[in-house]
Scaffold this motif. Structure first.
Motif, short mmCIF file in Angstrom:
data_model
loop_
_atom_site.label_atom_id
_atom_site.label_comp_id
_atom_site.label_asym_id
_atom_site.label_seq_id
_atom_site.Cartn_x
_atom_site.Cartn_y
_atom_site.Cartn_z
N VAL A 142 -17.46 76.27 73.46
CA VAL A 142 -16.80 76.88 74.62
C VAL A 142 -16.24 75.78 75.51
O VAL A 142 -15.11 75.87 76.00
CB VAL A 142 -17.79 77.78 75.39
CG1 VAL A 142 -17.17 78.29 76.69
CG2 VAL A 142 -18.25 78.94 74.52
N LEU A 143 -17.02 74.74 75.70
CA LEU A 143 -16.59 73.60 76.51
C LEU A 143 -15.36 72.93 75.90
O LEU A 143 -14.40 72.60 76.59
CB LEU A 143 -17.74 72.61 76.66
CG LEU A 143 -17.58 71.45 77.61
CD1 LEU A 143 -17.21 71.92 79.01
CD2 LEU A 143 -18.86 70.63 77.65
N LYS A 144 -15.36 72.78 74.59
CA LYS A 144 -14.22 72.16 73.91
C LYS A 144 -12.96 72.99 74.09
O LYS A 144 -11.88 72.46 74.34
CB LYS A 144 -14.51 71.95 72.42
CG LYS A 144 -13.39 71.18 71.71
CD LYS A 144 -13.81 70.75 70.34
CE LYS A 144 -12.78 69.92 69.63
NZ LYS A 144 -11.39 70.26 69.81
N ARG A 145 -13.08 74.30 74.01
CA ARG A 145 -11.91 75.17 74.21
C ARG A 145 -11.45 75.16 75.67
O ARG A 145 -10.27 75.36 75.95
CB ARG A 145 -12.22 76.60 73.76
CG ARG A 145 -12.26 76.76 72.26
CD ARG A 145 -12.37 78.20 71.83
NE ARG A 145 -13.60 78.85 72.24
CZ ARG A 145 -14.76 78.76 71.59
NH1 ARG A 145 -14.84 78.02 70.49
NH2 ARG A 145 -15.83 79.38 72.02
N ALA A 146 -12.37 74.92 76.59
CA ALA A 146 -12.04 74.91 78.02
C ALA A 146 -11.35 73.61 78.45
O ALA A 146 -10.79 73.54 79.54
CB ALA A 146 -13.30 75.11 78.86
N VAL A 147 -11.40 72.60 77.59
CA VAL A 147 -10.77 71.30 77.89
C VAL A 147 -9.69 71.09 76.83
O VAL A 147 -9.90 70.37 75.85
CB VAL A 147 -11.81 70.15 77.89
CG1 VAL A 147 -11.16 68.84 78.27
CG2 VAL A 147 -12.98 70.47 78.81
N PRO A 148 -8.53 71.73 77.01
CA PRO A 148 -7.50 71.67 75.98
C PRO A 148 -7.01 70.24 75.73
O PRO A 148 -6.81 69.47 76.65
CB PRO A 148 -6.38 72.55 76.54
CG PRO A 148 -6.67 72.73 77.99
CD PRO A 148 -8.12 72.45 78.19
N GLY A 149 -6.89 69.91 74.45
CA GLY A 149 -6.36 68.61 74.08
C GLY A 149 -7.42 67.55 73.81
O GLY A 149 -7.10 66.49 73.28
N ILE A 150 -8.67 67.80 74.15
CA ILE A 150 -9.72 66.81 73.92
C ILE A 150 -10.20 66.91 72.47
O ILE A 150 -10.32 68.00 71.92
CB ILE A 150 -10.90 66.99 74.91
CG1 ILE A 150 -11.82 65.77 74.89
CG2 ILE A 150 -11.67 68.27 74.62
CD1 ILE A 150 -12.85 65.74 76.01
N SER A 151 -10.44 65.76 71.88
CA SER A 151 -10.96 65.75 70.51
C SER A 151 -12.47 65.93 70.54
O SER A 151 -13.13 65.67 71.55
CB SER A 151 -10.61 64.44 69.81
OG SER A 151 -11.35 63.37 70.36
N THR A 152 -13.02 66.36 69.43
CA THR A 152 -14.47 66.52 69.32
C THR A 152 -15.18 65.20 69.56
O THR A 152 -16.19 65.14 70.26
CB THR A 152 -14.84 67.07 67.92
OG1 THR A 152 -14.20 68.35 67.75
CG2 THR A 152 -16.33 67.24 67.76
N ARG A 153 -14.62 64.13 69.02
CA ARG A 153 -15.23 62.80 69.18
C ARG A 153 -15.28 62.37 70.64
O ARG A 153 -16.31 61.92 71.12
CB ARG A 153 -14.46 61.77 68.35
CG ARG A 153 -15.06 60.36 68.41
CD ARG A 153 -14.26 59.33 67.63
NE ARG A 153 -12.93 59.07 68.15
CZ ARG A 153 -12.68 58.28 69.21
NH1 ARG A 153 -13.65 57.70 69.84
NH2 ARG A 153 -11.44 58.09 69.61
N VAL A 154 -14.16 62.53 71.34
CA VAL A 154 -14.11 62.11 72.74
C VAL A 154 -15.02 62.99 73.59
O VAL A 154 -15.74 62.49 74.46
CB VAL A 154 -12.66 62.12 73.27
CG1 VAL A 154 -12.62 61.90 74.78
CG2 VAL A 154 -11.83 61.06 72.56
#
Length: 107
Positions: free
Chosen positions: A30-42
């Motif tokens: 959910v957090l990853k989807r809420a921060v558009p453009g961020i990679s999983t690694r970062v």
């Protein structure tokens, strides 16, 4: 103050803290989807760094796949007012067109 600013200066750091501050504890996906453009690694690197600094907590449930949730600690909650103030300034500056050229100093 310099130490806190260095902590917050990393890529995506303030955005992640803003999402956790505004939306409460979040699962990783959910957090990853809420921060558009961020990679999983970062995202993983930023979360580990914030956890090591005691700004966020991490809870992992032993399920398959593991359910990992992140939220603000008391130390992270101390930043809530600062993030809200920065958000207000950013919105005001944006409405004034400060970010259109990418040069905030142009105002």
């Amino acid at each position: 103050m310099d130490s806190i600013l260095r902590l917050l200066m990393g890529p995506w750091t303030t955005y992640i803290l803003w999402v956790l501050s505004d939306g409460g504890p979040q699962r990783f996906g959910v957090l990853k989807r809420a921060v558009p453009g961020i990679s999983t690694r970062v995202l993983t690197e930023r979360l580990r760094m914030l956890q090591a600094a005691g700004v966020i907590w991490r809870d992992q449930t032993q399920t398959i796949p593991p359910a990992v949730t992140y939220g603000l600690t008391e130390r992270g909650d101390d930043l809530r007012q600062v993030l809200e103030s920065l958000g207000e300034v950013a919105q005001r500056w944006q409405s004034e067109g400060a970010f259109e050229t990418g040069d905030v100093a142009a105002e």
